[in-house]
Design a protein around this motif. Structure first.
Motif, PDB file in Angstrom:
ATOM      1  N   GLN A 123      43.008  26.104  39.374  1.00 14.74           N
ATOM      2  CA  GLN A 123      43.146  26.957  38.182  1.00 14.74           C
ATOM      3  C   GLN A 123      43.530  28.381  38.585  1.00 14.74           C
ATOM      4  O   GLN A 123      44.378  29.012  37.957  1.00 14.74           O
ATOM      5  N   CYS A 124      42.936  28.863  39.631  1.00 15.83           N
ATOM      6  CA  CYS A 124      43.224  30.198  40.154  1.00 15.83           C
ATOM      7  C   CYS A 124      44.671  30.262  40.645  1.00 15.83           C
ATOM      8  O   CYS A 124      45.403  31.215  40.362  1.00 15.83           O
ATOM      9  N   ARG A 125      45.088  29.253  41.373  1.00 18.93           N
ATOM     10  CA  ARG A 125      46.453  29.173  41.900  1.00 18.93           C
ATOM     11  C   ARG A 125      47.465  29.156  40.753  1.00 18.93           C
ATOM     12  O   ARG A 125      48.472  29.861  40.789  1.00 18.93           O
ATOM     13  N   ALA A 127      47.062  30.274  37.628  1.00 16.19           N
ATOM     14  CA  ALA A 127      47.066  31.565  36.932  1.00 16.19           C
ATOM     15  C   ALA A 127      47.841  32.607  37.742  1.00 16.19           C
ATOM     16  O   ALA A 127      48.664  33.354  37.199  1.00 16.19           O
ATOM     17  N   THR A 151      39.265  35.079  31.191  1.00 18.57           N
ATOM     18  CA  THR A 151      39.156  34.112  32.283  1.00 18.57           C
ATOM     19  C   THR A 151      40.439  34.114  33.113  1.00 18.57           C
ATOM     20  O   THR A 151      40.387  34.063  34.345  1.00 18.57           O
ATOM     21  N   LYS A 154      40.347  37.070  35.349  1.00 17.41           N
ATOM     22  CA  LYS A 154      39.436  36.857  36.482  1.00 17.41           C
ATOM     23  C   LYS A 154      40.060  35.948  37.542  1.00 17.41           C
ATOM     24  O   LYS A 154      39.935  36.199  38.739  1.00 17.41           O
ATOM     25  N   HIS A 155      40.746  34.889  37.098  1.00 15.27           N
ATOM     26  CA  HIS A 155      41.416  33.999  38.053  1.00 15.27           C
ATOM     27  C   HIS A 155      42.500  34.752  38.825  1.00 15.27           C
ATOM     28  O   HIS A 155      42.641  34.586  40.040  1.00 15.27           O
ATOM     29  N   ARG A 158      40.917  37.182  41.302  1.00 10.84           N
ATOM     30  CA  ARG A 158      40.401  36.438  42.454  1.00 10.84           C
ATOM     31  C   ARG A 158      41.541  35.975  43.343  1.00 10.84           C
ATOM     32  O   ARG A 158      41.478  36.073  44.575  1.00 10.84           O
ATOM     33  N   GLY A 159      42.598  35.449  42.723  1.00  9.85           N
ATOM     34  CA  GLY A 159      43.752  34.983  43.487  1.00  9.85           C
ATOM     35  C   GLY A 159      44.376  36.094  44.309  1.00  9.85           C
ATOM     36  O   GLY A 159      44.702  35.908  45.485  1.00  9.85           O
TER      37      GLY A 159
END
Length: 179
Positions: A123-125, A127, A151, A154-155, A158-159
Motif C-alpha cells: 500500500q505504501c509502495r 501510494a 492515510t 501517511k503512506h 513513510r515511503g
C-alpha cells in the motif's frame, strides 16, 4: 493573565518566560531540527504578540499557532523530499551521452531507487508511486487506493522516509566500499 495596568511588552515578556520552554519541548517532538524548532517557536510568539489584544486564551492560541507552523514545516519537507526523489536522476540524465561512466551511474541510481521502493509495503509502495512517478495529488492517491487522504499522506510520508533512509544507507555503504 495580565492586569489592566501592564503594557503589551510586560504582558508578553511574562508570558514568553512562562511558556517558551514548554512550547519548545512540544514543537521539538514534531520537527527534526533544533534550529527549526527555535524558528517555529519564535514565529508563534511573534504571531501571538501581534494578536495579543484579541487573544482570549493565550496558551491555546500560542500552542495551536506553533503546531500549525510545525505541520506546515512537515508538509514542506514532504514536498521537498518528493521533488528530490522525483528529480534524483536529473544529474545523471544530463550526463547522458557524455561517458559510459555517467550511464553506469544513472543505471546504478535507478536500480537503487527501484530496490528502495520495492522494499516498501504494498500500500505504501502504491501510494508513493502514484504521488512521485505519476504526480497524483494526495486526494487522487486516496481515491485510487480507496483510502482516506490522511492515510494516503501517511503512506507517502513513510515511503519517502524509508526510501530516503535506504538510499542513504546504500550510498554511504557503496562510497565507503570504494573509498
Amino acid at each position: 493573565m495580565p492586569t489592566r495596568s501592564e503594557s503589551h511588552t510586560e504582558t508578553f515578556t511574562k508570558l514568553f518566560a512562562e511558556y517558551r520552554g514548554a512550547l519548545h519541548r512540544y514543537i521539538r517532538r514534531f520537527v527534526q531540527s533544533n534550529e527549526t524548532t527555535k524558528e517555529i517557536v519564535q514565529e508563534a510568539f511573534l504571531r501571538t504578540y501581534r494578536e495579543l489584544d484579541s487573544v482570549k486564551a493565550f496558551k491555546a492560541f500560542l500552542f495551536s499557532t506553533a503546531r500549525n507552523l510545525a505541520v506546515n514545516e512537515y508538509h514542506h519537507r514532504q514536498i521537498v523530499e518528493t521533488d528530490r526523489l522525483r528529480h534524483a536522476g536529473d544529474s545523471a540524465t544530463q550526463a547522458e551521452g557524455q561517458s559510459p561512466e555517467a550511464e553506469l551511474l544513472k543505471d546504478e541510481w535507478n536500480r537503487l531507487i527501484q530496490e528502495a521502493v520495492d522494499r516498501l509495503p504494498p500500500q505504501c509502495r502504491a501510494a508513493l508511486a502514484l504521488r512521485v512517478f505519476h504526480q497524483c495529488s494526495y486526494k487522487e492517491v486516496a481515491d485510487r487506493l480507496g483510502i482516506s487522504p490522511k492515510t494516503a499522506e501517511k503512506h507517502i510520508a513513510r515511503g519517502l522516509r524509508e526510501t530516503h533512509a535506504y538510499l542513504e544507507r546504500r550510498y554511504n555503504t557503496t562510497r565507503q566500499g570504494h573509498g
